[in-house]
Enzyme design. Sequence first.
Site, PDB file in Angstrom:
ATOM      1  N   LYS A  76       0.850  -1.195   0.000  1.00 48.19           N
ATOM      2  CA  LYS A  76       0.000   0.000   0.000  1.00 48.19           C
ATOM      3  C   LYS A  76       0.887   1.248   0.000  1.00 48.19           C
ATOM      4  CE  LYS A  76      -3.910   1.888   2.683  1.00 48.19           C
ATOM      5  NZ  LYS A  76      -4.773   1.656   3.867  1.00 48.19           N
ATOM      6  N   SER A 171      -9.607   1.534   3.382  1.00 50.05           N
ATOM      7  CA  SER A 171      -8.868   2.312   2.400  1.00 50.05           C
ATOM      8  C   SER A 171      -7.808   1.520   1.632  1.00 50.05           C
ATOM      9  CB  SER A 171      -8.171   3.479   3.122  1.00 50.05           C
ATOM     10  OG  SER A 171      -7.235   2.960   4.060  1.00 50.05           O
ATOM     11  N   SER A 195      -9.514  -0.771   7.601  1.00 49.51           N
ATOM     12  CA  SER A 195      -9.053  -0.512   6.231  1.00 49.51           C
ATOM     13  C   SER A 195      -8.447  -1.703   5.505  1.00 49.51           C
ATOM     14  CB  SER A 195      -8.040   0.637   6.217  1.00 49.51           C
ATOM     15  OG  SER A 195      -8.707   1.859   6.335  1.00 49.51           O
TER      16      SER A 195
END
EC number: 6.3.5.7
Length: 526
Positions: A76, A171, A195
Amino acid sequence: MLGRTLREVSVALKQGQITPTELCQKCLSLIKKTKFLNAYITVSEEVALKQAEESEERYKKGHSLGELDGIPVAVKDNFSTTGIKTTCASNMLKGYVPPYNATVVQKLLDQGALLMGKTNLDEFAMGSGSTDGVFGPVKNPWSYSKQYREKRKQKPHDENEDTNWLITGGSSGGSAAAVSAFTCFAALGSDTGGSTRNPAGLCGVVGLKPTYGLVSRYGLIPLVNSMDVPGILTRCVDDAATVLGVLAGHDCKDSTTVQDPVKSFILPSLTDVSKLCIGIPKEYLVPELSSEVQSLWSKAAKLFESEGAKVIEVSLPHTSYSIVCYHVLCTSEVASNMARFDGLEYGHRCDINVSTEAMYAATRREGFNDVVRGRILSGNFFLLKENYENYFIKAQKVRRLIANDFVNVFNSGVDVLLTPTTLSEAVPYVEFIKEDNRTRSAQGDIFTQAVNMAGLPAVSVPMALSNQGLPIGLQFIGRAFCDQQLLTVAKWFEKQVQFPVIQLQEIIGDCSSVFENDLASVSVKQ
């Protein structure tokens, strides 16, 4: 080969059925083929191929570094990576190249993993859809699956006409999409209020949030220091345990990491669940929960019961306060953490040079989107001298009560809690953006954020496809530092439900050879 699990590919590499370079090239060609998903912000092709070459040399000499040697992974884009842009999907860090690796990234590289690239997210990881980053929203691979298209009687995929695609959740939506679309075997996400688990649930993959303190946060660009945890996304529970085994342990650069030596996370195959006690929190049966998710949740409880486990209803009495409490604490820490982005040392800096104050203000106005600015304003309001006691301190006290609810339930003999991960299956983007980010996040985090406030381990495991042909995941919550027990139960559940493999032949097209034409029949082997 790409449809196999991380462990199976690791064996194939050791046996010489495929080389790290071949594997890397297959993943890279699939990343290009699925570029329209927008899962990656940066694809580190040269880096990955160089790492594959080095891995190949080690295999030739019989000096493999372990199960991750030669395995493609994604990270990420809020984890620092030496020499590779780390943007947090924000204008504030567009073009920022860190001079060091996050501890978790370094640990993956030390084991010989191949870094395919950095994945997309909501700006600074603030959101539950992966729709609010500066590089655009991430599309859920299941939007293009045979299972979903057949249910909708849709024509073959045409990316120019297609407006009805689904969100990935967030996210860490880029990481979930990257794993779901077979472009890597594992990906790092971050989990502050759900997330990692939320997108895992919506993309049909496994999403693990380890116990707070088990995995180092050093190099993860902070959102909420007291809740952030690096998360792991894989296609099966065993793979998540393998990656956790590499990442877990004390880090002198992160004082919140556990001091004790960490045992291996190899999972036994559970055959008898009769000694288990599964708790079903009654407060999680909320009116907004879709009837399909509710029905699968009940079905999962009955599955444990039918195999001899004790399944009981439990109470977490402070649940109704948790989302508000989370909002106060989250925005307060966000306001504090975001103060570092002032345009002086790194990241974006505006051209205004009238005064330092004017430069600060313009830099932050240009660098942050509305969502981030909104959270900073909220947090600063809660931290004002006249509000501090009534908001921040009170929320800290409620957080303690929420954590104690979990302690009391586990002390009563419950081994694992079983809850939904999300309120429903993935929704179309056009529907999702009708609500503002804060409302969407409050809905998206409803079953997940209390776990972060209590610091507990939790994992989302895909259970079944909805009537629409979309994945629905359920969440298991364990006792602090009992991650292995949690994953062992999750592995048993995964084996029982036999979640179907996503069928993406349509969008993969001429890449189908990379699956040796057996994608549809690949099943996750235990």
